[in-house]
Design a protein around this motif. Structure first.
Motif, PDB file in Angstrom:
ATOM      1  N   ALA A   1       0.356   0.078  -1.779  1.00  0.00           N
ATOM      2  CA  ALA A   1       1.443   0.765  -1.075  1.00  0.00           C
ATOM      3  C   ALA A   1       1.024   2.167  -0.648  1.00  0.00           C
ATOM      4  O   ALA A   1       1.497   2.697   0.341  1.00  0.00           O
ATOM      5  N   GLU A   2       0.080   2.777  -1.400  1.00  0.00           N
ATOM      6  CA  GLU A   2      -0.387   4.126  -1.074  1.00  0.00           C
ATOM      7  C   GLU A   2      -1.752   4.052  -0.409  1.00  0.00           C
ATOM      8  O   GLU A   2      -2.600   3.276  -0.848  1.00  0.00           O
ATOM      9  N   PRO A   3      -2.000   4.862   0.636  1.00  0.00           N
ATOM     10  CA  PRO A   3      -3.352   4.892   1.198  1.00  0.00           C
ATOM     11  C   PRO A   3      -4.349   5.435   0.171  1.00  0.00           C
ATOM     12  O   PRO A   3      -4.075   6.451  -0.461  1.00  0.00           O
TER      13      PRO A   3
ATOM     14  N   ASP B   1       2.366  -8.516   6.543  1.00  0.00           N
ATOM     15  CA  ASP B   1       2.399  -7.941   5.191  1.00  0.00           C
ATOM     16  C   ASP B   1       1.800  -8.924   4.178  1.00  0.00           C
ATOM     17  O   ASP B   1       1.082  -8.529   3.266  1.00  0.00           O
TER      18      ASP B   1
ATOM     19  N   ASP C   1       2.156   0.705   7.480  1.00  0.00           N
ATOM     20  CA  ASP C   1       3.432   1.329   7.115  1.00  0.00           C
ATOM     21  C   ASP C   1       3.255   2.582   6.262  1.00  0.00           C
ATOM     22  O   ASP C   1       4.221   3.179   5.802  1.00  0.00           O
ATOM     23  N   SER C   2       1.978   3.015   6.084  1.00  0.00           N
ATOM     24  CA  SER C   2       1.750   4.285   5.397  1.00  0.00           C
ATOM     25  C   SER C   2       2.002   5.471   6.329  1.00  0.00           C
ATOM     26  O   SER C   2       2.183   6.591   5.868  1.00  0.00           O
ATOM     27  N   TRP C   3       1.901   5.220   7.642  1.00  0.00           N
ATOM     28  CA  TRP C   3       1.899   6.337   8.596  1.00  0.00           C
ATOM     29  C   TRP C   3       3.300   6.680   9.032  1.00  0.00           C
ATOM     30  O   TRP C   3       3.888   6.001   9.857  1.00  0.00           O
ATOM     31  N   ARG C   4       3.824   7.767   8.488  1.00  0.00           N
ATOM     32  CA  ARG C   4       5.224   8.119   8.790  1.00  0.00           C
ATOM     33  C   ARG C   4       5.358   8.664  10.203  1.00  0.00           C
ATOM     34  O   ARG C   4       6.449   8.723  10.737  1.00  0.00           O
TER      35      ARG C   4
ATOM     36  N   SER D   1      -5.806   1.779   4.063  1.00  0.00           N
ATOM     37  CA  SER D   1      -4.425   2.181   4.277  1.00  0.00           C
ATOM     38  C   SER D   1      -3.714   1.068   5.001  1.00  0.00           C
ATOM     39  O   SER D   1      -4.349   0.185   5.577  1.00  0.00           O
ATOM     40  N   ARG D   2      -2.397   1.117   4.975  1.00  0.00           N
ATOM     41  CA  ARG D   2      -1.591   0.093   5.640  1.00  0.00           C
ATOM     42  C   ARG D   2      -0.810   0.714   6.783  1.00  0.00           C
ATOM     43  O   ARG D   2      -0.506   1.900   6.749  1.00  0.00           O
TER      44      ARG D   2
END
Ligand SMILES: *Cc1c(COP(=O)(O)O)cnc(C)c1O
Length: 397
Positions: free
Chosen positions: A335-337, A359, A345-348, A342-343
């Motif tokens: 869930a955390e880079p 997913d 959905d990590s990039w806000r 990284s995923r």
């Protein structure tokens, strides 16, 4: 007794002696800047560009400061504007959405299949959202490039290829980076040729490459390039194109040129190693290796396998058990880079709707580098360790 691997996953080959000598010559001359050349001298950077263009069959090539810079420059050359949407892969690394964000544009993520390539059905469903696709051949997996180009052509989508992991790879007879309108490569230490940092940009489009050259910081010295469009093309764009300096220097080009000449051999060495690991993992219960098309000529500088639908703590357990035996695996599902992984959905800065199919795949991707400093015996040992540890966790021991 349990076998342990003691090799180093981040140790590269040395720079070829010829490159070291060329670099020393540059330092002795003091002429490190690409436009600092003696009378009648082409310069290492211009020669590198000419040689790389010839090697991949491109009309034009520009050497720059990094792969990320090459991608951002491609977007700028295509006149991407702030707020504009750019399609890109959900399975990729941070510099890809980062390049899009660097020009103020907004990444729109396209899903990944179990073969670890861009999901073409998802691409079709999002095709009207944008007119540019930054296609990342992530970890060297190329999708059906004919099908992808058909979709993009039908929707007037221009494709920029991120070939950070596919320098030397081909789809059918065409080199990666030569399907889209521009191709971007990285020469950073962990890629296929190593200058510490660096990038290459190729295209057959004269206006895009004239813009890219001026963007890179050519001032009005573009006539010193050997793989650039004619001066007349620069005349058309020079007053409208800003300078966003990101040139390559002679020192890096000098150490890259001999590596480029060795690229085919190095790619074969990677594939020999890849195939030993792959063969050693084949048939491991619970583990899936992505199927590759016979149209793809890949470069096996890393290997991925899927622990599809495994619970998180069991995947973590495989990774830590392998780590204890000296085998460094990376997990894309966290869930955390972490480090390089990284995923999407990590990039806000790039909010995205969740993609359940993607997913599911991302949660199962385990990734391992295959440096050329590993012997074939090392590769066989690594595969035995992974096989044993995956097997042990799979059986719940
Ligand atoms: C390394 C990498 C890049 C960018 O390369 P840099 O030279 O580090 O900027 C781009 N895309 C992917 C997938 C990469 O791994």
């Amino acid at each position: 007794m349990q076998e342990i691997f003691t090799g180093n996953f981040t140790q590269q080959d040395p720079i070829p002696e010829e490159g070291i000598q060329a670099a020393l010559n540059i330092m002795r001359s003091g002429r490190l800047h690409r436009y600092n050349v003696a009378e009648g001298e082409a310069g290492e950077v211009a020669l590198l560009e000419q040689e790389f263009a010839a090697q991949v069959g491109a009309k034009y090539c520009l050497a720059v400061a990094s792969g990320g810079y090459a991608m951002a420059t491609a977007l700028r050359a295509l006149e991407v504007k702030p707020g504009q949407k750019v399609l890109t892969n959900a399975f990729t690394l941070a510099p890809v959405p980062g390049a899009i964000a660097s020009v103020g544009a907004v990444p729109v993520f396209v899903g990944v299949t179990e073969e670890l390539v861009i999901d073409l059905d998802d691409l079709v469903s999002k095709a009207d959202a944008a007119d540019i696709l930054m296609l990342s051949h992530m970890r060297g997996h190329m999708c059906d490039m004919d099908a992808l180009m058909d979709i993009c052509d039908a929707h007037n989508i221009r494709v920029i290829e991120d070939c950070a992991h596919t320098m030397g790879a081909k789809w059918r007879e065409t080199f990666s980076g030569r399907h889209g309108v521009m191709g971007c490569y990285s020469t950073q230490t962990y890629k296929h040729i190593n200058s510490g940092e660096g990038g290459l940009l190729v295209s057959d489009d004269e206006v895009l490459m004239a813009r890219a050259t001026i963007l890179s910081g050519s001032y009005m010295l573009y006539e010193r390039h050997l793989a650039a469009p004619a001066a007349e093309v620069f005349e058309r764009v020079k007053y409208d194109t800003p300078n966003v300096s990101g040139r390559m220097d002679h020192l890096r080009a000098a150490i890259l040129r001999p590596q480029l000449r060795d690229l085919d051999t190095q790619c074969q060495r990677w594939n020999e190693r890849y195939q030993v690991v792959e063969a050693g993992l084949e048939g491991t219960p619970g583990l899936m290796i992505a199927l590759r098309s016979s149209d793809e000529t890949y470069v096996g500088s890393s290997i991925q396998f899927l622990l599809l639908d495994w619970e998180e703590d069991r995947i973590q357990s495989v990774i830590s058990r392998c780590q204890r035996r000296g085998v460094e695996l990376k997990w894309f599902g966290g869930a955390e880079p972490v480090a390089f992984t990284s995923r999407y959905d990590s990039w806000r800065y790039a909010p995205s709707a969740q993609m359940p199919k993607t997913d599911r795949v991302l949660k199962g991707i385990v990734d391992m580098r295959i440096p050329l400093t590993f012997s074939l015996e090392d590769c066989a040992l690594i595969a035995r360790i992974i096989r044993a540890e995956v097997g042990a966790v799979y059986q719940g021991s």
